[in-house]
Design an enzyme around this catalytic site. Structure first.
Site, PDB file in Angstrom:
ATOM      1  N   ASP A  59       0.769  -1.124   0.065  1.00  0.00           N
ATOM      2  CA  ASP A  59      -0.060   0.136  -0.078  1.00  0.00           C
ATOM      3  C   ASP A  59       0.589   1.281  -0.085  1.00  0.00           C
ATOM      4  O   ASP A  59       2.032   1.227   0.508  1.00  0.00           O
ATOM      5  CB  ASP A  59      -1.085   0.048   1.160  1.00  0.00           C
ATOM      6  CG  ASP A  59      -2.105  -1.018   1.237  1.00  0.00           C
ATOM      7  OD1 ASP A  59      -1.997  -1.851   0.161  1.00  0.00           O
ATOM      8  OD2 ASP A  59      -2.876  -0.771   2.129  1.00  0.00           O
ATOM      9  N   ASP A  60       0.224   2.369  -0.454  1.00  0.00           N
ATOM     10  CA  ASP A  60       0.520   3.901   0.000  1.00  0.00           C
ATOM     11  C   ASP A  60       1.599   4.342  -1.253  1.00  0.00           C
ATOM     12  O   ASP A  60       1.921   5.476  -0.938  1.00  0.00           O
ATOM     13  CB  ASP A  60       1.216   3.857   1.309  1.00  0.00           C
ATOM     14  CG  ASP A  60       0.216   3.915   2.407  1.00  0.00           C
ATOM     15  OD1 ASP A  60      -0.904   3.691   2.222  1.00  0.00           O
ATOM     16  OD2 ASP A  60       0.498   4.013   3.736  1.00  0.00           O
ATOM     17  N   HIS A 112      -5.614   2.507  -4.241  1.00  0.00           N
ATOM     18  CA  HIS A 112      -5.684   3.065  -2.813  1.00  0.00           C
ATOM     19  C   HIS A 112      -6.306   4.240  -2.592  1.00  0.00           C
ATOM     20  O   HIS A 112      -5.825   4.866  -1.609  1.00  0.00           O
ATOM     21  CB  HIS A 112      -4.239   2.834  -2.281  1.00  0.00           C
ATOM     22  CG  HIS A 112      -4.324   2.645  -0.957  1.00  0.00           C
ATOM     23  ND1 HIS A 112      -5.125   1.841  -0.256  1.00  0.00           N
ATOM     24  CD2 HIS A 112      -3.359   2.930   0.021  1.00  0.00           C
ATOM     25  CE1 HIS A 112      -4.791   1.624   1.187  1.00  0.00           C
ATOM     26  NE2 HIS A 112      -3.618   2.505   1.448  1.00  0.00           N
ATOM     27  N   TYR A 153      -6.879   2.762   5.734  1.00  0.00           N
ATOM     28  CA  TYR A 153      -7.256   2.148   6.854  1.00  0.00           C
ATOM     29  C   TYR A 153      -8.253   1.025   6.812  1.00  0.00           C
ATOM     30  O   TYR A 153      -8.604   0.698   7.787  1.00  0.00           O
ATOM     31  CB  TYR A 153      -7.969   3.204   7.932  1.00  0.00           C
ATOM     32  CG  TYR A 153      -7.151   4.534   7.400  1.00  0.00           C
ATOM     33  CD1 TYR A 153      -5.894   4.756   8.247  1.00  0.00           C
ATOM     34  CD2 TYR A 153      -7.582   5.699   6.634  1.00  0.00           C
ATOM     35  CE1 TYR A 153      -5.162   6.218   8.004  1.00  0.00           C
ATOM     36  CE2 TYR A 153      -7.294   6.922   6.592  1.00  0.00           C
ATOM     37  CZ  TYR A 153      -5.864   7.159   7.225  1.00  0.00           C
ATOM     38  OH  TYR A 153      -5.094   8.250   6.941  1.00  0.00           O
ATOM     39  N   HIS A 208       3.409  -2.037   3.475  1.00  0.00           N
ATOM     40  CA  HIS A 208       3.565  -0.893   2.839  1.00  0.00           C
ATOM     41  C   HIS A 208       4.864  -0.390   2.455  1.00  0.00           C
ATOM     42  O   HIS A 208       5.962  -0.741   2.844  1.00  0.00           O
ATOM     43  CB  HIS A 208       3.334   0.259   4.073  1.00  0.00           C
ATOM     44  CG  HIS A 208       2.027   0.171   4.519  1.00  0.00           C
ATOM     45  ND1 HIS A 208       1.407  -0.762   5.551  1.00  0.00           N
ATOM     46  CD2 HIS A 208       0.891   0.956   4.337  1.00  0.00           C
ATOM     47  CE1 HIS A 208       0.412  -0.613   5.911  1.00  0.00           C
ATOM     48  NE2 HIS A 208      -0.268   0.394   5.286  1.00  0.00           N
TER      49      HIS A 208
END
Length: 260
Positions: A59-60, A112, A153, A208
């Protein structure tokens, strides 16, 4: 006469085939749309649908480590899933090369959201805008829109799932949280996988790419752990993970492409 009749029949059949090709060519769908998938869109998926696999999902990004993470996965001969944002760590267009590299090298590029907000507290129109802005960026960068999303989240409340159902998105969660976002060390994350084991349906971990220790140490360990346990490393969208078959349309060439 019989010979002439045969020629006329062959010509008629050929003309019919040409007409069919023309009709089929005109039937090309809107290139921005995703062909429907076999599962129910808008449902939350936490694990692969079969054993013997492991889906590495990050992610991210995009971030400064994106390109090196792609290199690490490529050297190992495996594919990962990148859940990219639009603006979390700078504008996605500033990382255009890394994003396109991930896609061109056969990794799955997924959503995302645009700004990484709390989607569960947003209205339907706001949620749709978050998704569409990132979709457009991905179309601009590599010519396709994503079909999978992992919400920031991991929030799926409020209007989120309804909107994802309408937009035909697969919603991905996780079954192992590596805790890298909470300063958990790679060694501690490794223990989570060892405790969970390699049996049962394949894991979809929460990781991440913004943490160098995840990109280097944990990823390398997971690749070796998978090999030791005879697990095939896959992308979230691979048929062997979610038992889905779907095709995206290349908005630049109108050519179908199997999603890894």
């Amino acid at each position: 006469m019989r010979f002439g009749s045969a020629i006329m029949t062959a010509l008629a059949l050929a003309a019919s085939d040409v007409a069919k090709v023309v009709v089929e060519a005109r039937a090309v769908p809107n290139p921005i749309e995703i062909i429907k998938r076999t599962h129910t869109a808008g449902t939350v998926i936490t694990k692969c649908s079969k054993p013997g696999v492991l889906a590495l999902a990050y992610d991210d990004g995009p971030y400064q480590f994106t390109s090196s993470l792609v290199d690490t996965l490529d050297r190992a001969g495996v594919k990962g899933t990148f859940f990219f944002t639009g603006t979390l760590y700078g504008c996605i267009y500033n990382q255009r090369a890394a994003v396109k590299k991930a896609f061109d090298n056969g990794h799955q590029v997924a959503s995302h959201t645009w700004t990484h907000p709390h989607m569960g507290s947003m209205g339907a129109a706001q949620i749709q805008s978050e998704m569409e802005r990132l979709e457009q960026a991905m179309v601009n960068i590599f010519g396709r829109k994503p079909a999978y999303v992992r919400p920031p989240y991991l929030e799926t409340g409020g209007q989120f799932l309804n909107v994802m159902r309408q937009m035909n998105y697969s919603v991905i969660n996780d079954d192992i949280d590596t805790g890298d976002w909470n300063n958990q060390s790679p060694a501690a994350s490794e223990q989570l996988f060892q405790r969970a084991g390699a049996g049962g349906n394949g894991h979809i971990p929460l990781m991440h790419e913004t943490y160098q220790s995840t990109v280097t140490t944990l990823t390398t360990w997971l690749i070796n752990w998978a090999k030791t346990n005879n697990l095939k490393i896959v992308t979230v969208g691979m048929f062997v993970c979610l038992l889905e078959f779907r095709i995206d349309i290349d908005v630049l060439t109108f050519q179908p492409r199997n999603i890894p």
